[in-house]
Design a protein around this motif. Structure first.
Motif, PDB file in Angstrom:
ATOM      1  N   GLN A 128      63.446  76.935  -6.790  1.00  0.00           N
ATOM      2  CA  GLN A 128      64.649  76.141  -5.669  1.00  0.00           C
ATOM      3  C   GLN A 128      65.797  75.903  -6.631  1.00  0.00           C
ATOM      4  O   GLN A 128      65.142  75.197  -7.501  1.00  0.00           O
ATOM      5  N   THR A 129      66.737  76.687  -6.621  1.00  0.00           N
ATOM      6  CA  THR A 129      68.537  75.357  -7.419  1.00  0.00           C
ATOM      7  C   THR A 129      69.243  74.970  -6.420  1.00  0.00           C
ATOM      8  O   THR A 129      69.718  75.682  -5.710  1.00  0.00           O
ATOM      9  N   ARG A 130      69.512  73.877  -6.791  1.00  0.00           N
ATOM     10  CA  ARG A 130      70.432  73.240  -5.684  1.00  0.00           C
ATOM     11  C   ARG A 130      71.570  73.092  -6.569  1.00  0.00           C
ATOM     12  O   ARG A 130      71.466  73.618  -7.519  1.00  0.00           O
ATOM     13  N   LYS A 131      72.926  72.845  -5.432  1.00  0.00           N
ATOM     14  CA  LYS A 131      73.697  72.473  -6.450  1.00  0.00           C
ATOM     15  C   LYS A 131      74.415  72.256  -6.806  1.00  0.00           C
ATOM     16  O   LYS A 131      75.183  72.342  -7.632  1.00  0.00           O
ATOM     17  N   ASP A 132      73.248  70.988  -7.396  1.00  0.00           N
ATOM     18  CA  ASP A 132      73.890  70.455  -8.296  1.00  0.00           C
ATOM     19  C   ASP A 132      72.729  70.278 -10.147  1.00  0.00           C
ATOM     20  O   ASP A 132      73.368  69.888 -11.010  1.00  0.00           O
ATOM     21  N   GLY A 133      72.975  71.725  -9.660  1.00  0.00           N
ATOM     22  CA  GLY A 133      71.660  72.307 -10.320  1.00  0.00           C
ATOM     23  C   GLY A 133      70.419  71.851 -11.329  1.00  0.00           C
ATOM     24  O   GLY A 133      69.724  72.364 -11.526  1.00  0.00           O
ATOM     25  N   THR A 134      69.916  70.737 -10.161  1.00  0.00           N
ATOM     26  CA  THR A 134      68.067  71.062  -9.959  1.00  0.00           C
ATOM     27  C   THR A 134      67.329  71.967  -9.527  1.00  0.00           C
ATOM     28  O   THR A 134      67.722  72.761  -8.477  1.00  0.00           O
TER      29      THR A 134
END
Length: 115
Positions: A22-28
């Protein structure tokens, strides 16, 4: 049907996490194991994330994107890194860009390290 699996090193550790990415919008980047994969999960270093290629080396070790592999040809040993480019997995070495599937069929491969 190919098995889809990712791995990445958990933040601030040397432990690998395997499962769904899972990749979040903040790059996490977070890896969560599915029910067939046991192990730890959590936030991983995005630089270490790699996808399982669906192939195994001569020792039945799964080959992932960013693995360093040894290619054995007749009397020739060469190393390269597994990359994903243009929808395919390749082994990139100093001299060549070799399709991973072709290397599995024609040569002996061994995973020697993981990036």
């Amino acid at each position: 049907m190919r098995e889809i699996e990712f791995r990445g090193k958990l933040k601030n550790t040397d432990k690998w996490s395997y499962g769904n990415l899972q990749t979040r919008k903040d790059g996490t980047a977070i890896i969560t194991p599915d029910e067939t994969v046991l192990g730890t999960y959590g936030q991983v270093d995005p630089e270490t994330v790699g996808q399982y290629t669906g192939l195994k080396d001569k020792n039945e070790v799964k080959i992932y994107e960013n693995d360093i592999v040894e290619i054995t040809r007749k009397c020739v040993f060469q190393t390269g890194i597994v990359i994903f480019k243009d929808g395919c997995f390749f082994i990139k070495s100093k001299e060549t860009l070799l399709p991973l599937y072709e290397a599995i069929i024609n040569f002996e491969l061994k995973v020697i390290s993981s990036k």
